[in-house]
Structure formats: C-alpha cells, structure tokens
Scaffold this active site. Structure first.
Site, mmCIF file in Angstrom:
data_model
loop_
_atom_site.group_PDB
_atom_site.id
_atom_site.type_symbol
_atom_site.label_atom_id
_atom_site.label_comp_id
_atom_site.label_asym_id
_atom_site.label_seq_id
_atom_site.Cartn_x
_atom_site.Cartn_y
_atom_site.Cartn_z
ATOM 1 N N GLY A 17 -18.462 -6.368 15.902
ATOM 2 C CA GLY A 17 -17.126 -5.449 15.736
ATOM 3 C C GLY A 17 -16.991 -4.028 15.385
ATOM 4 N N ARG A 78 -22.107 -7.529 20.266
ATOM 5 C CA ARG A 78 -22.674 -9.051 20.245
ATOM 6 C C ARG A 78 -23.824 -9.492 20.649
ATOM 7 N NH1 ARG A 78 -19.116 -9.197 15.897
ATOM 8 N NH2 ARG A 78 -16.547 -8.531 16.904
ATOM 9 N N GLY A 108 -21.239 -5.884 10.175
ATOM 10 C CA GLY A 108 -20.358 -6.744 8.970
ATOM 11 C C GLY A 108 -21.942 -8.378 8.863
ATOM 12 N N ASP A 109 -21.652 -9.086 8.612
ATOM 13 C CA ASP A 109 -22.478 -10.267 7.717
ATOM 14 C C ASP A 109 -23.131 -10.781 8.806
ATOM 15 O OD1 ASP A 109 -22.313 -11.606 5.301
ATOM 16 O OD2 ASP A 109 -21.132 -13.008 6.496
ATOM 17 N N THR A 131 -17.391 -3.162 8.773
ATOM 18 C CA THR A 131 -16.267 -4.445 9.415
ATOM 19 C C THR A 131 -14.837 -4.342 8.930
ATOM 20 O OG1 THR A 131 -16.075 -6.500 9.537
ATOM 21 C CG2 THR A 131 -17.190 -5.846 8.143
ATOM 22 N N ASP A 133 -12.797 -6.655 8.781
ATOM 23 C CA ASP A 133 -12.369 -7.969 7.388
ATOM 24 C C ASP A 133 -12.943 -7.243 6.576
ATOM 25 O OD1 ASP A 133 -11.828 -8.400 10.182
ATOM 26 O OD2 ASP A 133 -13.275 -9.473 10.559
ATOM 27 N N ASP A 135 -15.021 -8.713 4.100
ATOM 28 C CA ASP A 135 -15.362 -10.038 4.010
ATOM 29 C C ASP A 135 -16.795 -10.111 3.603
ATOM 30 O OD1 ASP A 135 -15.928 -9.639 7.072
ATOM 31 O OD2 ASP A 135 -15.978 -11.238 7.383
ATOM 32 N N ARG A 177 -11.148 -13.199 11.639
ATOM 33 C CA ARG A 177 -10.870 -14.653 12.238
ATOM 34 C C ARG A 177 -11.337 -15.932 10.898
ATOM 35 N NH1 ARG A 177 -15.512 -14.218 16.775
ATOM 36 N NH2 ARG A 177 -13.629 -13.511 17.768
ATOM 37 N N GLY A 191 5.706 -6.438 2.848
ATOM 38 C CA GLY A 191 6.701 -7.843 2.262
ATOM 39 C C GLY A 191 7.388 -8.924 3.010
#
Ligand code: F6P
Length: 326
Positions: A17, A78, A108-109, A131, A133, A135, A177, A191
């Site tokens: 991504g 991808r 990313g990962d 990324t 994310d 993560d 995801r 909030g």
C-alpha cells in the site's frame, strides 16, 4: 548481516500500500546515494516491476518536485508472482543481471518479508518503513502514519458535527486490516465513545449497545464509534445498533482517501532522514538492515532480527481511551 563489499549501484522500489512520504524517502535515497558516488535505478511497481524489469535511471532531477507529493512516483503493487519460490529466484537473477549491488525496499511488513527473501537469495537489501498502519514491530514510527491519521481525523470531525446535530450514532471505519493504530489514535483524538480494533475486539455488540444507552442517559448528543477495517462490517453493524438502541445510526467508510494527500511535515522529515540514512549505510557497505525510529533516535536493525520482533498495541493506552470517552 553486514557486508563490506563496495556498493556502486543500487535499485529502489516502493511496495504494498502506498503511504504519504514515500516520495520524500525515494528522494532522500536517490540524492544521498548520488552524493556518495552510488548510481540509482528506480524499479517501478514494486516487486512486480522488478520481475517485469520496469526500470528507470534516477538522478537528482528525477526526484525534483516530489517531496510534497502523496502517492509514490515509482508506483507500487502487490505481486503474487514474487510470493512464489520461482518468482523470488527470478527476481534475484534479474538483480544480478542488472548489477544491483543492493535493493532498497520502502514498504510495510509484507514488503520487508519480500526483501528478506531476496537477501536469502543473495541479494543485499535495505528496508525503510513505509506504511500508514504503524504496524512494523522494530520501529516506533512508519512513514505515512501521521498524514493518514490527520486526513482521517479531519473527516471524522466533520462526521462528528453532523452526528451531533442529528443526535445520531456514527460508525466510522478507518484503515488497518491487521492493526488498530489508526483507529486508536483517531478515536482518542476525535473523542470517540468506542474504538474497535482488531487486536482485542471481542465481537460483543451488546457491550457497545449498552454503552450507547448509558451515554445517551448521561446526556451525550451523539455516539461516535471508530471501527478498524480489520473488524469491518460497519454498515450491517449500524443496522443492528439502530434496531437495538432506537438511535439513528449511520456508517461512513473512509477508505482509500486515508492513503492519499500531501505528506505532513513529520512524514517528510522522517522519510528524508530515514532515506538518507539508508544510503549512508549502503555507502559504507552495510546491508540487510532495516531503518527504524526507536526511543527518539534513527537506528538500524538486522533484517532477520527486525522481522522476529513483535509489537503489541498498548493496553494502557486503550484503557485510557475508554476512560476519556465517559
Ligand atoms: O497497508 C496499508 C493498507 O492501507 C491497510 O490499512 C489496508 O488494510 C490495506 O493497505 C489495503 O490494501 P489494498 O490497497 O490492497 O486494498
């Protein structure tokens, strides 16, 4: 593993991504490498473009006017073919044929795992965390996260306004995801009354329904639920919540708008530092590393060690989010 072979030519790709700030990272890799006497080839469309040999020679001017742009000038993909053993071997052969002394992977990962596989095939690599994310276990920061959460937050604030006016419940689905960082950060910052993240969702909708009823009794005019993509089903969840609570409920799925847009200063700065550091390490002959931001500093880790690390969303921070929503 560090290797002291003189690096003369590198290739750079973005994979998975896209994330705002990837262009700033590409720019930094290219310009710093060239300053250090290393030539750079851009691989278009990630690992898929490596397999189809979609290359472009990069110079200082090929990255002009890119630092402020979202997306990735190298494009991304991808690749299913690259995931196969034959695909990885073919990619390594193409790197050897083109005399790439190392491949810089920004992603990313999943992209890191692809880079690790290339390193196993004998192609030296260097990874940068790109990324939205947040993560990747070995780093406290990933390029794109800051822009993505700010983009999402602007949209959430707008939904909150109309949600309040109509005294509605709003479920806003944000990206992620497998990771709830975007949801947690946006939930706290907007909030939100409930934040649903894949890491600890218990699928107990009754708990959410009870919370909505209590909140209404306590005088709240709206009920904002930030739902991570990994949980999904926001539209059907909205129907069930409306039926159970009698409170009008709407779902808004923010989707890909979160991945676009001009990167924030933070994303541009981190991407620039990380990209330059990647080129610096390569100039010293250091390979198979991942660039990270840890405890306030830019650092690097061995790729195998980095991929063995685990990252968990902070339970304490999640509990704080709940307390603040009362
Ligand atoms: O990795 C970034 C990300 O935006 C995730 O949050 C999301 O789950 C995924 O990419 C979506 O990927 P695709 O572009 O393949 O739909």
């Amino acid at each position: 593993m560090a290797d002291s072979k003189k690096i003369k030519k590198i290739a750079v790709l973005t994979s998975g991504g896209d994330a705002p700030g990837m262009n700033a990272a590409i720019r930094a890799v290219v310009r710093k490498a060239i300053v250090d006497g290393i030539s750079v080839t851009g691989i278009q469309k990630g690992y898929q473009g490596l397999l189809s040999e979609e290359f472009v020679e990069m110079g200082p001017r090929s990255v002009s006017d890119s630092v402020q742009k979202g997306g990735t000038i190298l494009r991304t993909a991808r690749s299913e073919e690259f995931k196969t053993d034959e695909g990885k071997k073919k990619a390594a052969g193409i790197c050897r044929k083109n005399k790439f002394d190392a491949v810089v992977v920004i992603g990313g990962d999943g992209s890191y795992r692809g880079a690790q596989a290339l390193s196993v095939e004998g192609i030296p690599v260097m990874c940068l965390p790109g990324t939205i994310d947040l993560d990747i276990a070995c780093t406290d920061y990933t390029i794109g996260f800051d822009t993505a959460v700010n983009t999402a937050l602007q949209a959430i604030d707008k939904v909150r306004d109309t949600s309040s006016s109509h005294e509605r419940c709003s479920i806003i689905e944000v990206m992620g995801r497998n990771a709830g960082y975007i949801a947690l950060w946006c939930g706290v910052a907007s909030g939100a009354e409930d934040i649903l993240i894949p890491e600890n969702y218990n699928f107990d909708e009754q708990e959410i329904i009870n919370h909505i009823i209590e909140s209404r009794k306590s005088g709240k005019t709206h009920h904002l639920i930030i739902n991570a993509e990994g949980i999904g089903h926001s539209t059907s969840m909205a129907r069930r919540i409306e039926a159970a609570t009698g409170m009008e409920t709407r779902a808004t799925i923010l989707g890909y708008m979160q991945r676009g847009g001009s990167p924030t200063c933070k994303d541009r700065y981190y991407a620039s530092m990380m990209g330059a550091m990647a080129a610096d390490l390569l100039a010293k002959g250091t390979v198979n590393r991942v660039i990270s931001y840890k405890n306030g500093e830019f650092v690097d880790f061995d790729i195998d060690e980095a991929l063995a690390m685990k990252k968990e969303i902070s339970t304490y921070q999640y509990e704080i989010a709940k307390a603040l929503s009362k």
